[in-house]
Design a protein around this motif. Sequence first.
Motif, PDB file in Angstrom:
ATOM      1  N   LEU A  29       0.828  -1.208   0.000  1.00 20.17           N
ATOM      2  CA  LEU A  29       0.000   0.000   0.000  1.00 20.17           C
ATOM      3  C   LEU A  29       0.865   1.261   0.000  1.00 20.17           C
ATOM      4  CD1 LEU A  29      -2.794  -1.195   2.428  1.00 20.17           C
ATOM      5  CD2 LEU A  29      -3.036  -0.758  -0.034  1.00 20.17           C
ATOM      6  N   ASP A  33       0.722   4.069  -2.829  1.00 27.76           N
ATOM      7  CA  ASP A  33       0.582   5.493  -2.455  1.00 27.76           C
ATOM      8  C   ASP A  33       1.617   6.344  -3.181  1.00 27.76           C
ATOM      9  OD1 ASP A  33      -1.512   5.015  -0.670  1.00 27.76           O
ATOM     10  OD2 ASP A  33      -0.218   4.978   1.099  1.00 27.76           O
ATOM     11  N   ILE A  45      -3.620  -2.845  -9.942  1.00 28.01           N
ATOM     12  CA  ILE A  45      -3.107  -3.030  -8.587  1.00 28.01           C
ATOM     13  C   ILE A  45      -2.928  -4.479  -8.158  1.00 28.01           C
ATOM     14  CG2 ILE A  45      -3.747  -0.819  -7.599  1.00 28.01           C
ATOM     15  CD1 ILE A  45      -6.291  -2.134  -6.535  1.00 28.01           C
ATOM     16  N   CYS A  67      -7.598   0.368  -1.541  1.00 29.79           N
ATOM     17  CA  CYS A  67      -7.335   1.366  -2.588  1.00 29.79           C
ATOM     18  C   CYS A  67      -8.630   1.983  -3.114  1.00 29.79           C
ATOM     19  CB  CYS A  67      -6.548   0.736  -3.732  1.00 29.79           C
ATOM     20  SG  CYS A  67      -4.841   0.349  -3.303  1.00 29.79           S
ATOM     21  N   TYR A  71      -8.864   6.023  -2.608  1.00 26.81           N
ATOM     22  CA  TYR A  71      -8.623   6.850  -3.797  1.00 26.81           C
ATOM     23  C   TYR A  71      -9.788   6.733  -4.780  1.00 26.81           C
ATOM     24  CZ  TYR A  71      -3.787   6.960  -2.165  1.00 26.81           C
ATOM     25  OH  TYR A  71      -2.650   7.137  -1.424  1.00 26.81           O
TER      26      TYR A  71
END
Length: 194
Positions: A29, A33, A45, A67, A71
Amino acid sequence: MKQKIEIYEVGPRDGFQNLKEYIPQDEKLRIIDGIIRSGVRHIQITSFVSPKAIPQLRDSKEIAATCMEKYTDVDFLALVPNLYGASVAWETGIKKVSYVVSLSESHNKANINRTHEESLAELKKIREAFPGMHICLDLATAFGCPFEGKAPVEAAVAFVEPYIKLVEEIDLCDTIGVANPHQVRRTIQAMQKA
């Protein structure tokens, strides 16, 4: 003429899956980021595959869910090899997936243990089950194969014909890094014309 390039980062899937040792979820993660902070807005991802096949991605559900929640302005996608993978992607909120098929039947069998006919049948199941899913066909070995050598342009064009109505887009993948600019231009032009 102004041109814009869209970058699709696949490192969190393709990179992580090729490591021998498992990267802890927090570290994955943190890397994602950093990719987002760099300005990338399209990221593959993970892949929803069996942990037995790729143990490095055993936390794919958790990574995707985190995620997707954190986001909302990033275009996340996942690679799915089958209907089960597409189902898990949909459950985690990922509505855009890559479905991989190799132009080379030898590579397709070695990579995902399917014949071309079985791969096409599985994609039809995904499309039927998830008509609202955005599916990108990743055409692996589009320019050459470690088993069968260089791929003729005409073979790639003919191969994707039954897939056209099942997917929103097609990625031509230089899986083993043998393509040259002339071959890439010829293949893309032939695809566009067809």
